[in-house]
Motif scaffolding. Structure first.
Motif, PDB file in Angstrom:
ATOM      1  N   SER A  37       0.823  -0.996  -0.284  1.00  0.00           N
ATOM      2  CA  SER A  37       0.131   0.253   0.092  1.00  0.00           C
ATOM      3  C   SER A  37       0.793   1.790   0.424  1.00  0.00           C
ATOM      4  N   ASP A  38       0.481   2.307  -0.892  1.00  0.00           N
ATOM      5  CA  ASP A  38       1.187   3.728  -0.491  1.00  0.00           C
ATOM      6  C   ASP A  38       1.310   3.552   0.613  1.00  0.00           C
ATOM      7  N   GLU A  39       0.228   3.532   1.696  1.00  0.00           N
ATOM      8  CA  GLU A  39       0.878   3.744   3.269  1.00  0.00           C
ATOM      9  C   GLU A  39       1.712   3.634   3.921  1.00  0.00           C
ATOM     10  N   HIS A  40       1.749   2.120   3.612  1.00  0.00           N
ATOM     11  CA  HIS A  40       2.821   1.468   4.018  1.00  0.00           C
ATOM     12  C   HIS A  40       4.038   2.021   3.466  1.00  0.00           C
ATOM     13  N   ILE A  41       4.363   2.093   1.982  1.00  0.00           N
ATOM     14  CA  ILE A  41       5.605   2.699   1.563  1.00  0.00           C
ATOM     15  C   ILE A  41       5.896   4.286   2.553  1.00  0.00           C
ATOM     16  N   ILE A  42       4.661   5.361   2.483  1.00  0.00           N
ATOM     17  CA  ILE A  42       5.421   6.336   2.773  1.00  0.00           C
ATOM     18  C   ILE A  42       5.710   6.525   4.215  1.00  0.00           C
ATOM     19  N   GLN A  43       4.430   5.737   5.294  1.00  0.00           N
ATOM     20  CA  GLN A  43       5.478   5.570   6.495  1.00  0.00           C
ATOM     21  C   GLN A  43       6.889   4.832   6.307  1.00  0.00           C
ATOM     22  N   GLN A  44       7.106   4.007   5.730  1.00  0.00           N
ATOM     23  CA  GLN A  44       8.660   3.742   5.921  1.00  0.00           C
ATOM     24  C   GLN A  44       9.679   4.504   5.692  1.00  0.00           C
ATOM     25  N   ILE A  45       9.244   5.165   4.647  1.00  0.00           N
ATOM     26  CA  ILE A  45       9.969   6.459   4.026  1.00  0.00           C
ATOM     27  C   ILE A  45      10.124   7.864   4.724  1.00  0.00           C
ATOM     28  N   LEU A  46       9.310   7.289   5.204  1.00  0.00           N
ATOM     29  CA  LEU A  46       8.975   8.511   6.969  1.00  0.00           C
ATOM     30  C   LEU A  46      10.086   8.423   7.797  1.00  0.00           C
ATOM     31  N   LYS A  47      10.314   6.664   8.073  1.00  0.00           N
ATOM     32  CA  LYS A  47      11.088   6.561   8.573  1.00  0.00           C
ATOM     33  C   LYS A  47      12.914   6.397   8.843  1.00  0.00           C
ATOM     34  N   GLY A  48      13.111   6.174   6.921  1.00  0.00           N
ATOM     35  CA  GLY A  48      14.135   6.712   6.783  1.00  0.00           C
ATOM     36  C   GLY A  48      14.489   6.114   5.603  1.00  0.00           C
ATOM     37  N   ASN A  49      13.831   4.510   5.465  1.00  0.00           N
ATOM     38  CA  ASN A  49      13.991   3.843   3.573  1.00  0.00           C
ATOM     39  C   ASN A  49      13.820   4.623   2.421  1.00  0.00           C
ATOM     40  N   GLN A  50      14.407   5.931   2.973  1.00  0.00           N
ATOM     41  CA  GLN A  50      14.041   6.446   1.475  1.00  0.00           C
ATOM     42  C   GLN A  50      14.181   6.069  -0.176  1.00  0.00           C
ATOM     43  N   GLU A  51      15.316   5.309  -0.210  1.00  0.00           N
ATOM     44  CA  GLU A  51      14.956   4.039  -1.370  1.00  0.00           C
ATOM     45  C   GLU A  51      13.306   3.205  -1.911  1.00  0.00           C
ATOM     46  N   LEU A  52      12.654   4.253  -1.021  1.00  0.00           N
ATOM     47  CA  LEU A  52      10.543   3.001  -1.564  1.00  0.00           C
ATOM     48  C   LEU A  52      10.639   4.441  -2.423  1.00  0.00           C
ATOM     49  N   PHE A  53      10.747   5.811  -2.095  1.00  0.00           N
ATOM     50  CA  PHE A  53      10.283   6.747  -2.950  1.00  0.00           C
ATOM     51  C   PHE A  53      10.444   6.534  -4.212  1.00  0.00           C
ATOM     52  N   THR A  54      11.202   5.025  -4.777  1.00  0.00           N
ATOM     53  CA  THR A  54      11.032   5.117  -6.179  1.00  0.00           C
ATOM     54  C   THR A  54       9.632   4.452  -7.159  1.00  0.00           C
ATOM     55  N   ILE A  55       9.853   3.742  -5.934  1.00  0.00           N
ATOM     56  CA  ILE A  55       8.099   3.073  -6.103  1.00  0.00           C
ATOM     57  C   ILE A  55       7.185   4.516  -6.459  1.00  0.00           C
ATOM     58  N   ILE A  56       7.325   5.031  -5.173  1.00  0.00           N
ATOM     59  CA  ILE A  56       6.008   6.542  -5.688  1.00  0.00           C
ATOM     60  C   ILE A  56       5.772   6.742  -7.092  1.00  0.00           C
ATOM     61  N   ILE A  57       7.605   6.992  -6.828  1.00  0.00           N
ATOM     62  CA  ILE A  57       7.643   7.612  -8.586  1.00  0.00           C
ATOM     63  C   ILE A  57       7.501   6.455  -9.687  1.00  0.00           C
ATOM     64  N   GLN A  58       7.181   5.732  -9.902  1.00  0.00           N
ATOM     65  CA  GLN A  58       7.067   5.271 -10.584  1.00  0.00           C
ATOM     66  C   GLN A  58       5.496   4.361 -10.582  1.00  0.00           C
ATOM     67  N   ARG A  59       5.321   4.686  -9.936  1.00  0.00           N
ATOM     68  CA  ARG A  59       3.693   4.811  -9.624  1.00  0.00           C
ATOM     69  C   ARG A  59       2.403   5.939 -10.168  1.00  0.00           C
ATOM     70  N   TYR A  60       3.369   7.360  -9.635  1.00  0.00           N
ATOM     71  CA  TYR A  60       2.721   8.701 -10.076  1.00  0.00           C
ATOM     72  C   TYR A  60       3.530   9.426 -11.266  1.00  0.00           C
ATOM     73  N   GLU A  61       4.586   9.038 -11.768  1.00  0.00           N
ATOM     74  CA  GLU A  61       5.566   9.045 -12.588  1.00  0.00           C
ATOM     75  C   GLU A  61       4.518   9.777 -14.083  1.00  0.00           C
ATOM     76  N   GLN A  62       3.149   8.917 -14.465  1.00  0.00           N
ATOM     77  CA  GLN A  62       2.782   8.762 -16.070  1.00  0.00           C
ATOM     78  C   GLN A  62       1.922  10.263 -15.417  1.00  0.00           C
TER      79      GLN A  62
END
Length: 92
Positions: A37-62
């Motif tokens: 889920s986006d929620e889980h990814i955002i929570q993980q990014i906020l905890k310092g796992n910035q590599e997951l931001f690439t998933i957000i980019i892949q999902r919303y870039e287009q």
């Protein structure tokens, strides 16, 4: 139509904020893609796992690029706009 850089940045800030709100709304609705889920990814990014931001980019870039194309009507400005939006979102 030629836009000055400050116009592009201003637009990216406004759209970036709206995009951020969209992400939060999707996270609150607990919608999932690719079993994470986006929620889980955002929570993980906020905890310092910035590599997951690439998933957000892949999902919303287009989606963001399409918004830029509708507004700017050319590839270069739409690409710059897309990059600016994700830089602003990442910075917040």
């Amino acid at each position: 139509m030629v836009f000055h850089m400050h116009s592009l940045e201003d637009c990216a800030i406004r759209i970036g904020y709206q995009f951020y709100l969209l992400l939060l709304c999707k996270a609150e609705n607990n919608q999932t893609m690719n079993n994470i889920s986006d929620e889980h990814i955002i929570q993980q990014i906020l905890k310092g796992n910035q590599e997951l931001f690439t998933i957000i980019i892949q999902r919303y870039e287009q989606l963001v690029y399409s918004m830029g194309m509708r507004f700017f009507k050319n590839h270069d400005d739409a690409s710059d706009f897309t990059q600016e939006v994700f830089v602003k979102v990442y910075g917040n």
